[in-house]
Design a protein around this motif. Structure first.
Motif, PDB file in Angstrom:
ATOM      1  N   ASP A   1       1.590 -28.075  10.666  1.00  0.00           N
ATOM      2  CA  ASP A   1       1.819 -28.504  12.044  1.00  0.00           C
ATOM      3  C   ASP A   1       0.943 -29.696  12.404  1.00  0.00           C
ATOM      4  O   ASP A   1       1.384 -30.627  13.067  1.00  0.00           O
ATOM      5  CB  ASP A   1       1.553 -27.361  13.027  1.00  0.00           C
ATOM      6  CG  ASP A   1       2.626 -26.285  12.990  1.00  0.00           C
ATOM      7  OD1 ASP A   1       3.726 -26.537  12.431  1.00  0.00           O
ATOM      8  OD2 ASP A   1       2.358 -25.189  13.509  1.00  0.00           O
ATOM      9  N   ALA A   2      -0.315 -29.669  11.971  1.00  0.00           N
ATOM     10  CA  ALA A   2      -1.227 -30.779  12.244  1.00  0.00           C
ATOM     11  C   ALA A   2      -0.737 -32.053  11.564  1.00  0.00           C
ATOM     12  O   ALA A   2      -0.743 -33.129  12.158  1.00  0.00           O
ATOM     13  CB  ALA A   2      -2.639 -30.437  11.783  1.00  0.00           C
ATOM     14  N   ALA A   3      -0.270 -31.928  10.325  1.00  0.00           N
ATOM     15  CA  ALA A   3       0.253 -33.094   9.594  1.00  0.00           C
ATOM     16  C   ALA A   3       1.512 -33.623  10.276  1.00  0.00           C
ATOM     17  O   ALA A   3       1.679 -34.833  10.414  1.00  0.00           O
ATOM     18  CB  ALA A   3       0.532 -32.727   8.142  1.00  0.00           C
ATOM     19  N   ASP A   4       2.383 -32.715  10.728  1.00  0.00           N
ATOM     20  CA  ASP A   4       3.593 -33.127  11.436  1.00  0.00           C
ATOM     21  C   ASP A   4       3.256 -33.829  12.748  1.00  0.00           C
ATOM     22  O   ASP A   4       3.989 -34.698  13.196  1.00  0.00           O
ATOM     23  CB  ASP A   4       4.496 -31.927  11.722  1.00  0.00           C
ATOM     24  CG  ASP A   4       5.158 -31.375  10.476  1.00  0.00           C
ATOM     25  OD1 ASP A   4       5.163 -32.072   9.431  1.00  0.00           O
ATOM     26  OD2 ASP A   4       5.672 -30.241  10.541  1.00  0.00           O
ATOM     27  N   GLY A   5       2.122 -33.447  13.350  1.00  0.00           N
ATOM     28  CA  GLY A   5       1.680 -34.055  14.604  1.00  0.00           C
ATOM     29  C   GLY A   5       0.910 -35.344  14.407  1.00  0.00           C
ATOM     30  O   GLY A   5       0.409 -35.931  15.362  1.00  0.00           O
ATOM     31  N   GLY A   6       0.781 -35.788  13.148  1.00  0.00           N
ATOM     32  CA  GLY A   6       0.109 -37.053  12.882  1.00  0.00           C
ATOM     33  C   GLY A   6      -1.391 -36.947  12.694  1.00  0.00           C
ATOM     34  O   GLY A   6      -2.093 -37.948  12.692  1.00  0.00           O
ATOM     35  N   ILE A   7      -1.902 -35.725  12.525  1.00  0.00           N
ATOM     36  CA  ILE A   7      -3.346 -35.537  12.339  1.00  0.00           C
ATOM     37  C   ILE A   7      -3.606 -35.264  10.864  1.00  0.00           C
ATOM     38  O   ILE A   7      -3.632 -34.127  10.417  1.00  0.00           O
ATOM     39  CB  ILE A   7      -3.897 -34.388  13.203  1.00  0.00           C
ATOM     40  CG1 ILE A   7      -3.609 -34.650  14.669  1.00  0.00           C
ATOM     41  CG2 ILE A   7      -5.392 -34.220  12.980  1.00  0.00           C
ATOM     42  CD1 ILE A   7      -4.039 -33.543  15.594  1.00  0.00           C
ATOM     43  N   GLY A   8      -3.766 -36.308  10.073  1.00  0.00           N
ATOM     44  CA  GLY A   8      -4.148 -36.168   8.673  1.00  0.00           C
ATOM     45  C   GLY A   8      -3.052 -35.647   7.778  1.00  0.00           C
ATOM     46  O   GLY A   8      -1.880 -35.643   8.119  1.00  0.00           O
ATOM     47  N   THR A   9      -3.467 -35.190   6.608  1.00  0.00           N
ATOM     48  CA  THR A   9      -2.560 -34.732   5.566  1.00  0.00           C
ATOM     49  C   THR A   9      -2.277 -33.245   5.641  1.00  0.00           C
ATOM     50  O   THR A   9      -1.454 -32.735   4.903  1.00  0.00           O
ATOM     51  CB  THR A   9      -3.160 -35.009   4.180  1.00  0.00           C
ATOM     52  OG1 THR A   9      -4.369 -34.249   4.063  1.00  0.00           O
ATOM     53  CG2 THR A   9      -3.448 -36.469   3.977  1.00  0.00           C
TER      54      THR A   9
END
Length: 81
Positions: free
Chosen positions: A28-36
């Motif tokens: 979810d974080a990666a999908d939100g543009g926060i890192g890998t």
């Protein structure tokens, strides 16, 4: 390198945490543009359910950065066994 987790109460209802995320939270974080999606994060979790949904505030560049942030915020880190 041992993974660690650190937290402290932020409000009566939430904890401020530094540590790795679950696979689903990392995706979810990666999908939100926060890192890998891998690594250490600063996030807020609900008091009643620390393992529930979290609000990711940011991704840290590595373990050294995570430990420095814990020192700055006064969070005590616990090494994973």
């Amino acid at each position: 390198m041992d993974e660690f987790f650190a937290s402290k109460p932020a409000t009566n209802d939430t904890y401020l945490c530094v540590g790795p995320l679950t696979k689903a939270e990392a995706a979810d974080a990666a999908d939100g543009g926060i890192g890998t999606g891998l690594g250490y994060y600063l996030y807020v979790a609900e008091n009643a359910n620390v393992r529930g949904a979290v609000e990711v505030l940011g991704r840290l560049s590595g373990e050294d950065a995570a430990r420095r942030l814990c020192d700055l915020l006064g969070l005590r880190a616990y090494s994973a066994v």
